[in-house]
Design a protein around this motif. Structure first.
Motif, PDB file in Angstrom:
ATOM      1  N   ILE A  66      17.485  23.244  15.571  1.00 49.08           N
ATOM      2  CA  ILE A  66      18.890  22.848  15.667  1.00 49.08           C
ATOM      3  C   ILE A  66      19.023  21.383  15.269  1.00 49.08           C
ATOM      4  O   ILE A  66      18.140  20.566  15.563  1.00 49.08           O
ATOM      5  CB  ILE A  66      19.433  23.022  17.111  1.00 49.08           C
ATOM      6  CG1 ILE A  66      19.308  24.463  17.584  1.00 49.08           C
ATOM      7  CG2 ILE A  66      20.893  22.575  17.188  1.00 49.08           C
ATOM      8  CD1 ILE A  66      19.786  24.661  19.024  1.00 49.08           C
ATOM      9  N   TYR A  79      21.593  18.168  15.968  1.00 51.56           N
ATOM     10  CA  TYR A  79      22.672  17.691  16.820  1.00 51.56           C
ATOM     11  C   TYR A  79      23.144  16.330  16.326  1.00 51.56           C
ATOM     12  O   TYR A  79      22.367  15.546  15.775  1.00 51.56           O
ATOM     13  CB  TYR A  79      22.205  17.528  18.268  1.00 51.56           C
ATOM     14  CG  TYR A  79      22.033  18.806  19.029  1.00 51.56           C
ATOM     15  CD1 TYR A  79      20.797  19.441  19.088  1.00 51.56           C
ATOM     16  CD2 TYR A  79      23.101  19.380  19.703  1.00 51.56           C
ATOM     17  CE1 TYR A  79      20.630  20.614  19.810  1.00 51.56           C
ATOM     18  CE2 TYR A  79      22.945  20.553  20.427  1.00 51.56           C
ATOM     19  CZ  TYR A  79      21.714  21.154  20.469  1.00 51.56           C
ATOM     20  OH  TYR A  79      21.561  22.318  21.182  1.00 51.56           O
ATOM     21  N   GLN A 107      25.078  12.867  17.813  1.00 52.16           N
ATOM     22  CA  GLN A 107      25.495  12.201  19.040  1.00 52.16           C
ATOM     23  C   GLN A 107      26.222  10.906  18.707  1.00 52.16           C
ATOM     24  O   GLN A 107      25.635   9.959  18.176  1.00 52.16           O
ATOM     25  CB  GLN A 107      24.302  11.907  19.950  1.00 52.16           C
ATOM     26  CG  GLN A 107      24.724  11.359  21.308  1.00 52.16           C
ATOM     27  CD  GLN A 107      23.554  11.169  22.259  1.00 52.16           C
ATOM     28  OE1 GLN A 107      22.422  11.002  21.849  1.00 52.16           O
ATOM     29  NE2 GLN A 107      23.838  11.196  23.564  1.00 52.16           N
ATOM     30  N   LYS A 151      28.767   9.679  24.012  1.00 51.31           N
ATOM     31  CA  LYS A 151      29.024  11.114  24.151  1.00 51.31           C
ATOM     32  C   LYS A 151      27.723  11.895  24.191  1.00 51.31           C
ATOM     33  O   LYS A 151      26.666  11.397  23.829  1.00 51.31           O
ATOM     34  CB  LYS A 151      29.879  11.615  22.989  1.00 51.31           C
ATOM     35  CG  LYS A 151      31.256  10.967  22.889  1.00 51.31           C
ATOM     36  CD  LYS A 151      32.051  11.570  21.742  1.00 51.31           C
ATOM     37  CE  LYS A 151      33.420  10.939  21.638  1.00 51.31           C
ATOM     38  NZ  LYS A 151      34.205  11.514  20.497  1.00 51.31           N
ATOM     39  N   GLY A 152      27.822  13.146  24.641  1.00 51.08           N
ATOM     40  CA  GLY A 152      26.672  14.022  24.607  1.00 51.08           C
ATOM     41  C   GLY A 152      26.441  14.549  23.202  1.00 51.08           C
ATOM     42  O   GLY A 152      27.334  14.512  22.348  1.00 51.08           O
ATOM     43  N   PRO A 153      25.250  15.031  22.900  1.00 50.75           N
ATOM     44  CA  PRO A 153      24.963  15.604  21.580  1.00 50.75           C
ATOM     45  C   PRO A 153      25.871  16.786  21.281  1.00 50.75           C
ATOM     46  O   PRO A 153      26.183  17.586  22.165  1.00 50.75           O
ATOM     47  CB  PRO A 153      23.504  16.034  21.701  1.00 50.75           C
ATOM     48  CG  PRO A 153      22.936  15.180  22.784  1.00 50.75           C
ATOM     49  CD  PRO A 153      24.052  15.002  23.762  1.00 50.75           C
ATOM     50  N   PHE A 207      26.395  20.124  18.810  1.00 51.64           N
ATOM     51  CA  PHE A 207      25.733  21.066  17.912  1.00 51.64           C
ATOM     52  C   PHE A 207      26.341  20.993  16.516  1.00 51.64           C
ATOM     53  O   PHE A 207      27.553  20.987  16.355  1.00 51.64           O
ATOM     54  CB  PHE A 207      25.900  22.480  18.477  1.00 51.64           C
ATOM     55  CG  PHE A 207      25.417  23.581  17.580  1.00 51.64           C
ATOM     56  CD1 PHE A 207      26.276  24.200  16.684  1.00 51.64           C
ATOM     57  CD2 PHE A 207      24.110  24.006  17.642  1.00 51.64           C
ATOM     58  CE1 PHE A 207      25.843  25.225  15.861  1.00 51.64           C
ATOM     59  CE2 PHE A 207      23.658  25.035  16.830  1.00 51.64           C
ATOM     60  CZ  PHE A 207      24.531  25.633  15.935  1.00 51.64           C
ATOM     61  N   ASP A 222      22.231  25.366  13.025  1.00 49.70           N
ATOM     62  CA  ASP A 222      20.911  25.822  13.420  1.00 49.70           C
ATOM     63  C   ASP A 222      20.298  26.668  12.312  1.00 49.70           C
ATOM     64  O   ASP A 222      20.963  27.072  11.355  1.00 49.70           O
ATOM     65  CB  ASP A 222      20.968  26.614  14.730  1.00 49.70           C
ATOM     66  CG  ASP A 222      21.868  27.855  14.661  1.00 49.70           C
ATOM     67  OD1 ASP A 222      21.946  28.580  15.667  1.00 49.70           O
ATOM     68  OD2 ASP A 222      22.496  28.090  13.599  1.00 49.70           O
ATOM     69  N   PHE A 272      19.855  14.199  15.836  1.00 53.95           N
ATOM     70  CA  PHE A 272      18.608  14.684  16.419  1.00 53.95           C
ATOM     71  C   PHE A 272      18.285  16.060  15.862  1.00 53.95           C
ATOM     72  O   PHE A 272      19.159  16.919  15.770  1.00 53.95           O
ATOM     73  CB  PHE A 272      18.734  14.826  17.934  1.00 53.95           C
ATOM     74  CG  PHE A 272      18.914  13.547  18.683  1.00 53.95           C
ATOM     75  CD1 PHE A 272      20.179  13.112  19.036  1.00 53.95           C
ATOM     76  CD2 PHE A 272      17.816  12.785  19.050  1.00 53.95           C
ATOM     77  CE1 PHE A 272      20.345  11.936  19.738  1.00 53.95           C
ATOM     78  CE2 PHE A 272      17.979  11.601  19.757  1.00 53.95           C
ATOM     79  CZ  PHE A 272      19.245  11.180  20.098  1.00 53.95           C
ATOM     80  N   ARG A 280      12.487  24.840  19.004  1.00 56.62           N
ATOM     81  CA  ARG A 280      12.062  25.679  20.112  1.00 56.62           C
ATOM     82  C   ARG A 280      10.638  26.104  19.788  1.00 56.62           C
ATOM     83  O   ARG A 280      10.397  26.834  18.839  1.00 56.62           O
ATOM     84  CB  ARG A 280      12.973  26.888  20.291  1.00 56.62           C
ATOM     85  CG  ARG A 280      12.652  27.697  21.533  1.00 56.62           C
ATOM     86  CD  ARG A 280      13.685  28.763  21.744  1.00 56.62           C
ATOM     87  NE  ARG A 280      13.617  29.796  20.725  1.00 56.62           N
ATOM     88  CZ  ARG A 280      14.597  30.683  20.514  1.00 56.62           C
ATOM     89  NH1 ARG A 280      15.690  30.639  21.223  1.00 56.62           N
ATOM     90  NH2 ARG A 280      14.462  31.594  19.576  1.00 56.62           N
ATOM     91  N   PHE A 299      13.585  23.447  24.314  1.00 59.61           N
ATOM     92  CA  PHE A 299      13.634  22.725  23.054  1.00 59.61           C
ATOM     93  C   PHE A 299      12.946  21.373  23.182  1.00 59.61           C
ATOM     94  O   PHE A 299      12.990  20.725  24.218  1.00 59.61           O
ATOM     95  CB  PHE A 299      15.084  22.519  22.620  1.00 59.61           C
ATOM     96  CG  PHE A 299      15.708  23.754  22.038  1.00 59.61           C
ATOM     97  CD1 PHE A 299      16.340  24.677  22.854  1.00 59.61           C
ATOM     98  CD2 PHE A 299      15.674  23.999  20.677  1.00 59.61           C
ATOM     99  CE1 PHE A 299      16.917  25.822  22.330  1.00 59.61           C
ATOM    100  CE2 PHE A 299      16.252  25.130  20.139  1.00 59.61           C
ATOM    101  CZ  PHE A 299      16.874  26.045  20.967  1.00 59.61           C
ATOM    102  N   PHE A 357      13.074  17.673  21.383  1.00 62.10           N
ATOM    103  CA  PHE A 357      13.949  16.868  20.539  1.00 62.10           C
ATOM    104  C   PHE A 357      13.178  15.745  19.862  1.00 62.10           C
ATOM    105  O   PHE A 357      12.275  15.140  20.457  1.00 62.10           O
ATOM    106  CB  PHE A 357      15.077  16.254  21.370  1.00 62.10           C
ATOM    107  CG  PHE A 357      16.149  17.229  21.733  1.00 62.10           C
ATOM    108  CD1 PHE A 357      15.964  18.157  22.743  1.00 62.10           C
ATOM    109  CD2 PHE A 357      17.362  17.232  21.049  1.00 62.10           C
ATOM    110  CE1 PHE A 357      16.964  19.071  23.077  1.00 62.10           C
ATOM    111  CE2 PHE A 357      18.356  18.132  21.375  1.00 62.10           C
ATOM    112  CZ  PHE A 357      18.162  19.049  22.382  1.00 62.10           C
ATOM    113  N   GLY A 358      13.555  15.456  18.641  1.00 61.97           N
ATOM    114  CA  GLY A 358      13.026  14.306  17.941  1.00 61.97           C
ATOM    115  C   GLY A 358      13.655  13.023  18.452  1.00 61.97           C
ATOM    116  O   GLY A 358      14.622  13.056  19.218  1.00 61.97           O
ATOM    117  N   PRO A 359      13.153  11.860  18.032  1.00 59.03           N
ATOM    118  CA  PRO A 359      13.654  10.578  18.523  1.00 59.03           C
ATOM    119  C   PRO A 359      15.024  10.203  17.984  1.00 59.03           C
ATOM    120  O   PRO A 359      15.680   9.328  18.531  1.00 59.03           O
ATOM    121  CB  PRO A 359      12.591   9.579  18.060  1.00 59.03           C
ATOM    122  CG  PRO A 359      11.953  10.220  16.882  1.00 59.03           C
ATOM    123  CD  PRO A 359      11.980  11.702  17.154  1.00 59.03           C
TER     124      PRO A 359
END
Lengths: 111, 112
Positions: free
Chosen positions: B34, B36, B38, B42-44, B46, B49, B89, B93, B100, B102-104
């Motif tokens: 996926i 994302y 951000q 705020k939150g990430p 979507f 995918d 990001f 999975r 999941f 997540f990358g940096p």
């Protein structure tokens, strides 16, 4: 359709205190995930709950814990707060194993 | 262990140009990816995918490419706009039933 909601938005605590963060998932979603995002860093996985059970846990000490309620909402508890716990705590929900939808997060500051 | 990383931590592009954000992953068993976005405070959110049985998927102005041979994922944004400025990001999975990773993140800055 309402998205993922989290409360509170912001929180300031002192070292040694305990904190509880709350998350309400999107209606119909059974999985809830918790992540920690320190300032300027990526998302670190904390906990995954599905159907009321803890399914997986990230590399965090036991003072990070949580639970999921029958209505699928969730709480994250952090005991004995340390300065490095200051971060944005994000909750996400999903139908199990599918894409996650994130809430706005709770900004925790530990002084 | 599993890891997801990004080649470029920051990316600056001119408004109207295309953007390409890259991501490397290490777990060849990862079956779902996926991207994302951000925005500050705020939150990430979507974006798009892709499953491991595909190598390309297109959305509105975005395309995700998956190269399983070299374990590489990319996000292409066409005609980049100021509203695209954010941190992006990638997430993988690792195995069916797992959480999941997540990358940096890559910060995308759109220049006027």
């Amino acid at each position: 359709e309402a998205g993922v909601t989290q409360s509170p938005t912001h929180l300031i605590k002192t070292r040694g205190q305990q904190v509880t963060l709350r998350c309400s998932p999107i209606s119909g979603h059974t999985s809830v995930y918790w992540y920690q995002q320190a300032l300027g860093l990526g998302l670190q996985f904390l906990l995954w709950y599905d159907e009321g059970e803890e399914r997986n846990r990230g590399n965090f000490p036991p003072r990070f814990s949580g639970r999921q309620f029958p209505n699928y909402s969730s709480e994250l508890n952090v005991n004995a707060l340390e300065l490095e716990d200051s971060a944005l705590y994000l909750c996400a929900s999903s139908l199990v194993l599918y894409e996650q939808y994130f809430g706005p997060g709770t900004r925790l500051t530990v002084t | 262990g599993e890891s997801v990383g990004l080649h470029l931590p920051t990316l600056s592009v001119q408004e109207g140009d295309n953007s390409i954000i890259n991501c490397a992953y290490s777990n060849s068993a990862s079956d779902y990816f996926i991207w994302y976005k951000q925005e500050s405070g705020k939150g990430p959110q979507f974006i798009i995918d892709i499953r491991s049985n595909m190598d390309k998927r297109q959305g509105q102005r975005v395309t995700v490419l998956l190269n399983k041979t070299v374990k590489h994922l990319s996000l292409q944004i066409a005609a980049t706009q100021p509203g695209d400025s954010a941190v992006y990001f990638c997430a993988e999975r690792g195995n069916y039933g797992q959480n999941f990773v997540f990358g940096p993140g890559t910060r995308l800055s759109v220049l006027p």
